[in-house]
Scaffold this motif. Structure first.
Motif, PDB file in Angstrom:
ATOM      1  N   CYS A   1     -89.276  35.020 -56.278  1.00 32.97           N
ATOM      2  CA  CYS A   1     -88.914  36.406 -56.591  1.00 32.97           C
ATOM      3  C   CYS A   1     -89.125  37.264 -55.343  1.00 32.97           C
ATOM      4  N   ILE A   2     -88.072  37.945 -54.915  1.00 29.89           N
ATOM      5  CA  ILE A   2     -88.135  38.793 -53.722  1.00 29.89           C
ATOM      6  C   ILE A   2     -87.797  40.222 -54.153  1.00 29.89           C
ATOM      7  N   ASP A   3     -88.803  41.052 -54.229  1.00 33.25           N
ATOM      8  CA  ASP A   3     -88.597  42.461 -54.582  1.00 33.25           C
ATOM      9  C   ASP A   3     -88.295  43.262 -53.312  1.00 33.25           C
ATOM     10  N   GLU A   4     -87.677  44.426 -53.491  1.00 39.02           N
ATOM     11  CA  GLU A   4     -87.287  45.279 -52.360  1.00 39.02           C
ATOM     12  C   GLU A   4     -86.482  44.478 -51.339  1.00 39.02           C
ATOM     13  N   PHE A   5     -85.445  43.832 -51.819  1.00 42.19           N
ATOM     14  CA  PHE A   5     -84.631  42.951 -50.977  1.00 42.19           C
ATOM     15  C   PHE A   5     -84.005  43.718 -49.820  1.00 42.19           C
ATOM     16  N   ASP A   6     -83.747  45.011 -50.006  1.00 41.81           N
ATOM     17  CA  ASP A   6     -83.098  45.797 -48.961  1.00 41.81           C
ATOM     18  C   ASP A   6     -84.038  46.105 -47.803  1.00 41.81           C
ATOM     19  N   SER A   7     -85.361  45.933 -48.003  1.00 41.38           N
ATOM     20  CA  SER A   7     -86.323  46.224 -46.934  1.00 41.38           C
ATOM     21  C   SER A   7     -86.424  45.108 -45.907  1.00 41.38           C
ATOM     22  N   MET A   8     -85.839  43.975 -46.183  1.00 36.06           N
ATOM     23  CA  MET A   8     -85.879  42.869 -45.226  1.00 36.06           C
ATOM     24  C   MET A   8     -84.998  43.174 -44.019  1.00 36.06           C
ATOM     25  N   ARG A   9     -85.452  42.708 -42.863  1.00 37.24           N
ATOM     26  CA  ARG A   9     -84.643  42.866 -41.663  1.00 37.24           C
ATOM     27  C   ARG A   9     -83.428  41.950 -41.730  1.00 37.24           C
ATOM     28  N   GLN A  10     -82.387  42.346 -41.038  1.00 38.32           N
ATOM     29  CA  GLN A  10     -81.137  41.586 -41.084  1.00 38.32           C
ATOM     30  C   GLN A  10     -81.338  40.147 -40.619  1.00 38.32           C
ATOM     31  N   HIS A  11     -82.153  39.964 -39.593  1.00 39.08           N
ATOM     32  CA  HIS A  11     -82.406  38.610 -39.085  1.00 39.08           C
ATOM     33  C   HIS A  11     -83.131  37.764 -40.129  1.00 39.08           C
ATOM     34  N   ASP A  12     -84.063  38.374 -40.861  1.00 39.68           N
ATOM     35  CA  ASP A  12     -84.815  37.622 -41.860  1.00 39.68           C
ATOM     36  C   ASP A  12     -83.938  37.236 -43.044  1.00 39.68           C
ATOM     37  N   ARG A  13     -82.971  38.107 -43.395  1.00 35.99           N
ATOM     38  CA  ARG A  13     -82.078  37.762 -44.505  1.00 35.99           C
ATOM     39  C   ARG A  13     -81.211  36.563 -44.155  1.00 35.99           C
ATOM     40  N   ALA A  14     -80.806  36.466 -42.885  1.00 34.75           N
ATOM     41  CA  ALA A  14     -79.908  35.384 -42.482  1.00 34.75           C
ATOM     42  C   ALA A  14     -80.577  34.020 -42.582  1.00 34.75           C
ATOM     43  N   THR A  15     -81.902  33.989 -42.560  1.00 34.42           N
ATOM     44  CA  THR A  15     -82.586  32.697 -42.592  1.00 34.42           C
ATOM     45  C   THR A  15     -82.516  32.027 -43.956  1.00 34.42           C
TER      46      THR A  15
ATOM     47  N   VAL B   1     -71.212  47.566 -49.058  1.00 32.17           N
ATOM     48  CA  VAL B   1     -71.405  48.897 -48.476  1.00 32.17           C
ATOM     49  C   VAL B   1     -72.541  49.619 -49.185  1.00 32.17           C
ATOM     50  N   ASN B   2     -72.633  49.470 -50.501  1.00 34.97           N
ATOM     51  CA  ASN B   2     -73.660  50.170 -51.269  1.00 34.97           C
ATOM     52  C   ASN B   2     -75.055  49.572 -51.072  1.00 34.97           C
ATOM     53  N   THR B   3     -75.141  48.296 -50.728  1.00 35.05           N
ATOM     54  CA  THR B   3     -76.444  47.640 -50.608  1.00 35.05           C
ATOM     55  C   THR B   3     -76.800  47.250 -49.184  1.00 35.05           C
ATOM     56  N   THR B   4     -75.884  47.384 -48.234  1.00 32.60           N
ATOM     57  CA  THR B   4     -76.064  46.951 -46.837  1.00 32.60           C
ATOM     58  C   THR B   4     -76.350  45.456 -46.741  1.00 32.60           C
ATOM     59  N   LEU B   5     -75.986  44.690 -47.772  1.00 35.77           N
ATOM     60  CA  LEU B   5     -76.119  43.238 -47.727  1.00 35.77           C
ATOM     61  C   LEU B   5     -74.790  42.631 -47.297  1.00 35.77           C
ATOM     62  N   SER B   6     -74.850  41.608 -46.479  1.00 36.38           N
ATOM     63  CA  SER B   6     -73.635  41.008 -45.949  1.00 36.38           C
ATOM     64  C   SER B   6     -72.885  40.245 -47.038  1.00 36.38           C
ATOM     65  N   GLY B   7     -71.589  40.079 -46.822  1.00 34.66           N
ATOM     66  CA  GLY B   7     -70.755  39.347 -47.764  1.00 34.66           C
ATOM     67  C   GLY B   7     -71.173  37.907 -47.960  1.00 34.66           C
ATOM     68  N   PRO B   8     -71.477  37.147 -46.890  1.00 37.15           N
ATOM     69  CA  PRO B   8     -71.932  35.763 -47.094  1.00 37.15           C
ATOM     70  C   PRO B   8     -73.186  35.646 -47.947  1.00 37.15           C
ATOM     71  N   LEU B   9     -74.086  36.617 -47.823  1.00 34.14           N
ATOM     72  CA  LEU B   9     -75.300  36.565 -48.634  1.00 34.14           C
ATOM     73  C   LEU B   9     -74.998  36.900 -50.090  1.00 34.14           C
ATOM     74  N   LEU B  10     -74.149  37.899 -50.325  1.00 35.86           N
ATOM     75  CA  LEU B  10     -73.801  38.275 -51.698  1.00 35.86           C
ATOM     76  C   LEU B  10     -73.053  37.152 -52.413  1.00 35.86           C
ATOM     77  N   SER B  11     -72.235  36.402 -51.681  1.00 34.75           N
ATOM     78  CA  SER B  11     -71.464  35.338 -52.323  1.00 34.75           C
ATOM     79  C   SER B  11     -72.349  34.206 -52.815  1.00 34.75           C
ATOM     80  N   ARG B  12     -73.575  34.121 -52.327  1.00 35.60           N
ATOM     81  CA  ARG B  12     -74.481  33.058 -52.761  1.00 35.60           C
ATOM     82  C   ARG B  12     -75.180  33.381 -54.071  1.00 35.60           C
TER      83      ARG B  12
END
Length: 653
Positions: free
Chosen positions: A405-419, A464-475
């Motif tokens: 469980c990862i709360d506050e998902f938007d607070s992660m840095r972009q590099h950390d999300r890609a991992t 656009v509303n979440t600043t999450l990338s498309g590849p991450l959202l598709s997962r």
């Protein structure tokens, strides 16, 4: 009965002439061990093992070998049989009279008073070292008296065998020799591994830091645990000098020398589901055979009961925790069965409540936040210990086979999300750090929660509303958007529910399952259906899922990042999960349409307009089967499948 000891671990047992032979008493206790009666039938021996484990555990190992000799001596084929020398007696105090807070403390409560007694610790493996070979015994010959005696390594100084300073033979008082030579080919070797266990964060109080301790595994215990395993280890607590590195203070640190290791993460699903409970589940669905969706809603009401309504979210949480069936395609590639869920919503919509409750429903769960997580903390980090590089598991590896469980998902840095891209789709993490090149498994369900960036704009894509990338959202299989829009009727119902003065209903496991399910009962239900059912798709379900996917591909221009082949796999997983939830082994048209309704609830991928509505304001209906019949007809009309399903006006499934 009085026990007289006449031998030490360095010499074979002898039989005294003036008392009962302790060696044969040990064999008697050893044979009782297989019937789990050691602690009850031989309390005095058990007390000696507990108080002096370093003296008595080697005697038990010798008794195990001697018992083989006695058995083979009387057996017809004894001459052709071989005696296994590498046999060790493993003793656990769980469930015995010796189990107490003194012998079963938390890792953070281990103190000097626990040294040199049989201790049991429970924790999670966070680090697993390399398997090494160490000297377990070496024999020396005294040059003066020509006696041969064994010398054992010293754990405190790093498992090094040093020549003795004085003769250790039976004639040592007369000999007083100080020169020795090692006997050729007399060295015995043992397998050796160091691991590190950490106490579970769920057992700690507020503000407490989870403590860890080193554990030494030897012989048959090596390589039976990996990072992320939950273990209960019984052993002897001792001390070991830390490595003498430059500019580092050398201290004594506590170390547990393991005698017994028990994996608990593999046993939970088997221990928690008795036969009487399975019979209850079958009777429950027999009662709701004519109205299956009403029975399903009775199960869903037990998910996060403190939150009113939110039927769509509770259904999504249930389907995510149950998951689909993992399979291998024609090319040999594994297609994951675990589903991922992302909640995007305004503050105060209950996202964190669902995360915490989902963690309670899972056998293994790791809670973290985006602000306090780095790429190394989520995946794997390389640490240097005693001059050797080791891999230390992160949150996704610790949650292998469970839920992260990862709360506050938007607070992660972009590099950390890609991992976490590889961890979510391929369910592996490839590592190339400090000369360590390997791949670790992360068969983990990812449950994330995030706030939208500013005011949510329905006309803009989700990325656009979440600043999450498309590849991450598709997962993510399901992305639910919870908008706190003004709805006077909903506000009135919710406020009445919160302000109600009724006492909360305490549900017991032995009560009828028709109207209310307890937390432990729904945990058992989810664990049972995941392991028992392997649903397959019917022709009708395949036709519905295929038509919906094609419709999404034709109309999905704004959300092209999410409308990929992964959406088709998500539909299949959700349909299989719903079939499991409905306690059957076949994916029907009902399951396929329910999976479509879950995908439609994300609002950003709606190909069927106005079919669901706001997920935040979704509530349980009184007649879900009748309501479903309307939704089924509406969806089949949109998919142009009404002619292929002539019985659309009646409830299917």
């Amino acid at each position: 009965m009085k026990y007289t000891e006449t031998w030490s671990p360095s010499s074979p047992p002898t039989t005294p002439t003036n008392s009962a032979p302790s060696f044969f008493l040990l064999i008697l206790a050893f044979t009782s061990l297989f019937s789990s009666k050691l602690m009850n039938d031989h309390l005095q021996v058990a007390q000696l093992i507990f108080s002096k484990p370093t003296d008595y555990l080697p005697k038990f190992d010798f008794a195990a070998i001697s018992a083989q000799r006695l058995i083979l001596k009387d057996s017809p084929g004894g001459s052709s049989s071989t005696i296994k020398e590498n046999v060790h007696v493993r003793i656990s105090i769980l469930g015995s009279p010796l189990e107490s807070p003194e012998t079963y403390p938390r890792i953070g409560k281990v103190r000097v008073k626990h040294s040199n007694i049989l201790l049991t610790l429970k924790g999670t493996v966070i680090r697993s070292g390399a398997i090494k070979t160490i000297e377990g015994e070496r024999r020396y010959e005294c040059r003066k008296c020509k006696s041969v005696f064994p010398v054992y390594p010293e754990l405190e100084t790093g498992n090094i065998i040093k020549p003795p300073l004085a003769c250790l033979s039976d004639k040592s008082q007369e000999c007083e020799g100080n020169k020795f030579v090692p006997v050729e080919n007399s060295t015995k070797f043992h397998d050796y591994q160091e691991i590190k266990i950490q106490e579970s964060a769920q057992l700690l109080g507020v503000g407490s830091i989870p403590r860890s301790i080193r554990v030494i595994l030897q012989n048959d215990l090596v390589d039976i645990v990996k990072a992320g395993d939950d273990v209960i280890i019984t052993g002897v607590l001792t001390a070991k000098w830390s490595s003498d590195l430059k500019d580092v203070r050398c201290d004594l640190e506590p170390v547990l020398v393991a005698n017994h290791v028990r994996l608990t993460n593999k046993l939970k699903s088997e221990l928690d589901i008795p036969d009487e409970t399975i019979i209850k589940f079958k009777k429950f669905w027999e009662k709701f055979s004519s109205t299956p969706l009403k029975g399903r809603n009775a199960v869903l009401k037990a998910i996060c009961p403190q939150v009113f309504g939110l039927f769509t979210v509770k259904l999504a949480v249930a389907l995510t925790l149950i998951g689909g069936v993992q399979h291998v395609d024609a090319s040999g590639t594994k297609v994951r069965g675990e589903s991922h869920l992302l909640l995007v919503g305004d503050p105060g919509t209950g996202k964190s409540q669902f995360l915490k409750f989902a963690a309670k429903l899972s056998n293994r769960a790791v809670m973290t936040t985006g602000l306090g997580s780095t790429s190394a903390g989520l995946t794997v980090t390389a640490v240097k210990d005693s001059g050797e590089w080791m891999l230390e598991a992160g949150a996704l590896v610790l949650a292998d086979g469970g839920l992260c469980c990862i709360d506050e998902f938007d607070s992660m840095r972009q590099h950390d999300r890609a991992t976490i891209h590889e961890a979510m789709e391929q369910q592996t993490i490839s590592i190339a750090k400090a000369g360590l090149v390997t791949t670790v498994s992360t068969r983990t369900i990812v449950f994330g929660a995030t706030n939208p960036k500013g005011q949510y704009d329905p006309s803009q894509p989700l990325s656009v509303n979440t600043t999450l990338s498309g590849p991450l959202l598709s997962r993510f299989d399901i992305v639910l958007v919870l908008l706190d829009t003004k709805n006077p009727e909903w506000d009135k119902v919710v406020s009445s529910h919160i302000l109600a003065e009724e006492e909360p209903v305490r549900v017991k496991d032995d009560e009828d399952l028709t109207n209310c399910w307890s937390l432990s009962m729904i945990r058992r239900y989810i664990s049972f259906v995941k392991g028992y059912f392997k649903p397959t798709l019917t022709k009708e379900a395949e036709r519905v899922i295929s038509s919906y996917y094609q419709l999404q591909r034709r109309s999905g221009t704004e959300n092209a990042a999410r409308i990929t082949v992964r959406m088709l796999e998500s539909l299949i997983r959700l349909a299989q999960a719903h079939a499991r939830l409905m306690f059957r082994n076949e994916v029907t048209q009902l399951d396929a349409i329910t999976a479509i309704l879950c995908i439609e609830s994300s609002m950003t991928t709606s190909a069927i307009v106005d079919s669901v509505g706001n997920a935040l304001h979704s509530n349980f209906t009184e007649n879900p089967d009748t309501e479903y019949a309307k939704q089924e007809k509406f969806i089949l009309e949109k998919l142009n499948l009404v002619d292929e399903f002539p019985g659309v006006r009646r409830l299917s499934g």
